[in-house]
Write a protein that holds these residues in place. Structure first.
Motif, mmCIF file in Angstrom:
data_model
loop_
_atom_site.group_PDB
_atom_site.id
_atom_site.type_symbol
_atom_site.label_atom_id
_atom_site.label_comp_id
_atom_site.label_asym_id
_atom_site.label_seq_id
_atom_site.Cartn_x
_atom_site.Cartn_y
_atom_site.Cartn_z
ATOM 1 N N ASP A 61 -7.912 11.296 2.768
ATOM 2 C CA ASP A 61 -6.935 10.209 2.829
ATOM 3 C C ASP A 61 -6.796 9.847 4.300
ATOM 4 O O ASP A 61 -6.174 10.587 5.077
ATOM 5 C CB ASP A 61 -5.593 10.663 2.256
ATOM 6 C CG ASP A 61 -4.541 9.554 2.247
ATOM 7 O OD1 ASP A 61 -4.755 8.517 2.905
ATOM 8 O OD2 ASP A 61 -3.502 9.734 1.589
ATOM 9 N N THR A 63 -5.052 7.859 5.822
ATOM 10 C CA THR A 63 -3.706 7.576 6.327
ATOM 11 C C THR A 63 -2.999 8.846 6.768
ATOM 12 O O THR A 63 -1.879 8.792 7.272
ATOM 13 C CB THR A 63 -2.849 6.859 5.271
ATOM 14 O OG1 THR A 63 -2.568 7.753 4.182
ATOM 15 C CG2 THR A 63 -3.534 5.608 4.747
ATOM 16 N N LYS A 64 -3.660 10.000 6.591
ATOM 17 C CA LYS A 64 -3.073 11.280 6.963
ATOM 18 C C LYS A 64 -3.872 11.909 8.103
ATOM 19 O O LYS A 64 -5.066 12.181 7.950
ATOM 20 C CB LYS A 64 -3.044 12.226 5.767
ATOM 21 C CG LYS A 64 -2.178 11.712 4.616
ATOM 22 C CD LYS A 64 -2.209 12.661 3.427
ATOM 23 C CE LYS A 64 -1.322 12.146 2.290
ATOM 24 N NZ LYS A 64 -1.362 13.048 1.114
ATOM 25 N N GLU A 65 -3.208 12.153 9.217
ATOM 26 C CA GLU A 65 -3.892 12.695 10.390
ATOM 27 C C GLU A 65 -4.569 14.028 10.082
ATOM 28 O O GLU A 65 -5.700 14.271 10.518
ATOM 29 C CB GLU A 65 -2.903 12.865 11.546
ATOM 30 C CG GLU A 65 -3.551 13.372 12.823
ATOM 31 C CD GLU A 65 -2.562 13.556 13.954
ATOM 32 O OE1 GLU A 65 -3.002 13.877 15.075
ATOM 33 O OE2 GLU A 65 -1.341 13.396 13.722
ATOM 34 N N ASN A 106 2.913 -1.549 6.652
ATOM 35 C CA ASN A 106 2.562 -0.320 7.354
ATOM 36 C C ASN A 106 1.441 0.443 6.661
ATOM 37 O O ASN A 106 0.597 1.061 7.328
ATOM 38 C CB ASN A 106 3.794 0.581 7.503
ATOM 39 C CG ASN A 106 4.653 0.176 8.681
ATOM 40 O OD1 ASN A 106 4.165 -0.429 9.635
ATOM 41 N ND2 ASN A 106 5.922 0.503 8.627
ATOM 42 N N HIS A 107 1.419 0.414 5.328
ATOM 43 C CA HIS A 107 0.342 1.110 4.611
ATOM 44 C C HIS A 107 -1.008 0.519 4.971
ATOM 45 O O HIS A 107 -1.973 1.259 5.226
ATOM 46 C CB HIS A 107 0.567 1.015 3.105
ATOM 47 C CG HIS A 107 -0.545 1.634 2.305
ATOM 48 N ND1 HIS A 107 -0.731 2.997 2.232
ATOM 49 C CD2 HIS A 107 -1.556 1.068 1.579
ATOM 50 C CE1 HIS A 107 -1.800 3.257 1.491
ATOM 51 N NE2 HIS A 107 -2.313 2.112 1.081
ATOM 52 N N HIS A 110 -1.955 1.468 8.582
ATOM 53 C CA HIS A 110 -2.430 2.848 8.687
ATOM 54 C C HIS A 110 -3.822 3.010 8.080
ATOM 55 O O HIS A 110 -4.670 3.715 8.627
ATOM 56 C CB HIS A 110 -1.450 3.798 8.001
ATOM 57 C CG HIS A 110 -0.165 3.981 8.739
ATOM 58 N ND1 HIS A 110 -0.110 4.263 10.081
ATOM 59 C CD2 HIS A 110 1.125 3.912 8.320
ATOM 60 C CE1 HIS A 110 1.139 4.376 10.467
ATOM 61 N NE2 HIS A 110 1.918 4.156 9.423
ATOM 62 N N THR A 111 -4.060 2.345 6.948
ATOM 63 C CA THR A 111 -5.339 2.487 6.259
ATOM 64 C C THR A 111 -6.486 1.863 7.040
ATOM 65 O O THR A 111 -7.556 2.458 7.187
ATOM 66 C CB THR A 111 -5.273 1.845 4.860
ATOM 67 O OG1 THR A 111 -4.212 2.456 4.107
ATOM 68 C CG2 THR A 111 -6.578 2.016 4.113
ATOM 69 N N ASN A 112 -6.276 0.661 7.546
ATOM 70 C CA ASN A 112 -7.363 -0.107 8.155
ATOM 71 C C ASN A 112 -7.528 0.101 9.651
ATOM 72 O O ASN A 112 -8.654 0.066 10.150
ATOM 73 C CB ASN A 112 -7.153 -1.599 7.895
ATOM 74 C CG ASN A 112 -7.287 -1.974 6.448
ATOM 75 O OD1 ASN A 112 -7.436 -1.121 5.579
ATOM 76 N ND2 ASN A 112 -7.222 -3.259 6.159
ATOM 77 N N THR A 114 -5.003 2.199 12.087
ATOM 78 C CA THR A 114 -4.608 3.489 12.665
ATOM 79 C C THR A 114 -5.646 4.562 12.366
ATOM 80 O O THR A 114 -6.000 5.370 13.227
ATOM 81 C CB THR A 114 -3.232 3.924 12.133
ATOM 82 O OG1 THR A 114 -2.280 2.878 12.374
ATOM 83 C CG2 THR A 114 -2.773 5.212 12.793
ATOM 84 N N SER A 115 -6.164 4.546 11.141
ATOM 85 C CA SER A 115 -7.178 5.537 10.763
ATOM 86 C C SER A 115 -8.424 5.425 11.623
ATOM 87 O O SER A 115 -9.051 6.432 11.966
ATOM 88 C CB SER A 115 -7.550 5.374 9.286
ATOM 89 O OG SER A 115 -8.276 4.174 9.073
ATOM 90 N N THR A 157 -4.980 -6.301 11.021
ATOM 91 C CA THR A 157 -5.686 -5.024 11.171
ATOM 92 C C THR A 157 -7.108 -5.236 11.656
ATOM 93 O O THR A 157 -7.615 -4.461 12.475
ATOM 94 C CB THR A 157 -5.699 -4.224 9.860
ATOM 95 O OG1 THR A 157 -6.421 -4.937 8.848
ATOM 96 C CG2 THR A 157 -4.294 -3.938 9.373
#
Length: 248
Positions: A61, A63-65, A106-107, A110-112, A114-115, A157
């Protein structure tokens, strides 16, 4: 060309990502497939192992560091290092700017986006110890430069990916790590035969794109002989964004 190179592909179990995974495997690379979809990922891993390819699926996933950290650790545990990262994981969002919620915005961010940064950071920690560094390619989009209504989060993004690319290229260059991005246009991942002639003629190339077109661009940008190419956004859209709307 890529024999024994270790390649990590996020969102690699389907669509464009799957095409990229197959391309590197066929060129002799050891490929780590990261995807949230456990069923598709395991099936692709099994199919490729049966064909003699060196592959490893890691459910991730992005979106999870911690998932990202574990992904890179698994790649190193399995193959010893990482030479190439393809940041392909992403989602599309089509919601009116009047209706999109804080959580939905925000989702997607994070998905596109931040990841892509945190995958690059963790992969670069490994690549910097390679004799010849490594290569990172992120998937942006022609929507970073053009839009249809109600796609603000997605466009933001993808524009962010373009900016992140040249920033990382500057920071990671001293460690011999090239960083580039690709902006795909219309890439059909479904039933190509269902496309209409009017779909194809929108492109200067005369056809809609396929995942292999993006895979070929990845192979070019990550080939060590092209190490002089870094910090760029390579548009791969069959010339669609250069065709004037009112052209006969």
């Amino acid at each position: 060309m890529f024999k024994d190179s270790v390649v990590v592909v996020t969102g690699g179990a389907q669509g464009i990502g799957k095409g990229i995974v197959l391309a590197y495997a066929r060129h002799g690379a050891k490929v780590v497939i990261a995807d949230l979809n456990d069923g598709l990922g395991q099936q692709l891993e099994q199919d490729m192992l049966a064909q003699g390819y060196a592959v490893l699926f890691v459910q991730t996933d992005v979106t999870k560091e911690q998932d990202i950290v574990q992904l890179m650790q698994r790649a190193v545990e399995q193959y010893g290092t990482i030479h190439i990262l393809i940041n392909n994981a992403g989602q599309f969002q089509h919601i009116s700017p009047y209706d999109v919620t804080f959580e939905e915005w925000n989702h997607l961010l994070h998905t596109n986006l931040t990841s892509a940064f945190f995958c690059a950071r963790e992969a670069a920690k490994v690549m910097r110890h390679n004799v010849k560094g490594g290569s990172i390619v992120s998937l942006a989009s022609t929507r970073a430069e053009m839009s249809e209504p109600n796609t603000e989060a997605y466009a933001a993004t993808k524009g962010g990916i373009v900016a992140l690319t040249h920033a990382l290229a500057r920071s990671l260059g001293p460690d011999q790590i090239t960083v580039n991005c690709i902006s795909p246009g219309w890439i059909e991942t479904g039933d190509y035969e269902a496309l209409r002639p009017v779909d194809h003629v929108q492109h200067l190339s005369g056809r809609v794109g396929v995942p292999e077109d993006i895979a070929q661009a990845c192979l070019y940008l990550t080939n060590p002989v092209n190490h002089f190419v870094t910090g760029i956004n390579l548009t791969v859209d069959g010339g669609m964004t250069k065709k004037m709307m009112y052209e006969e």
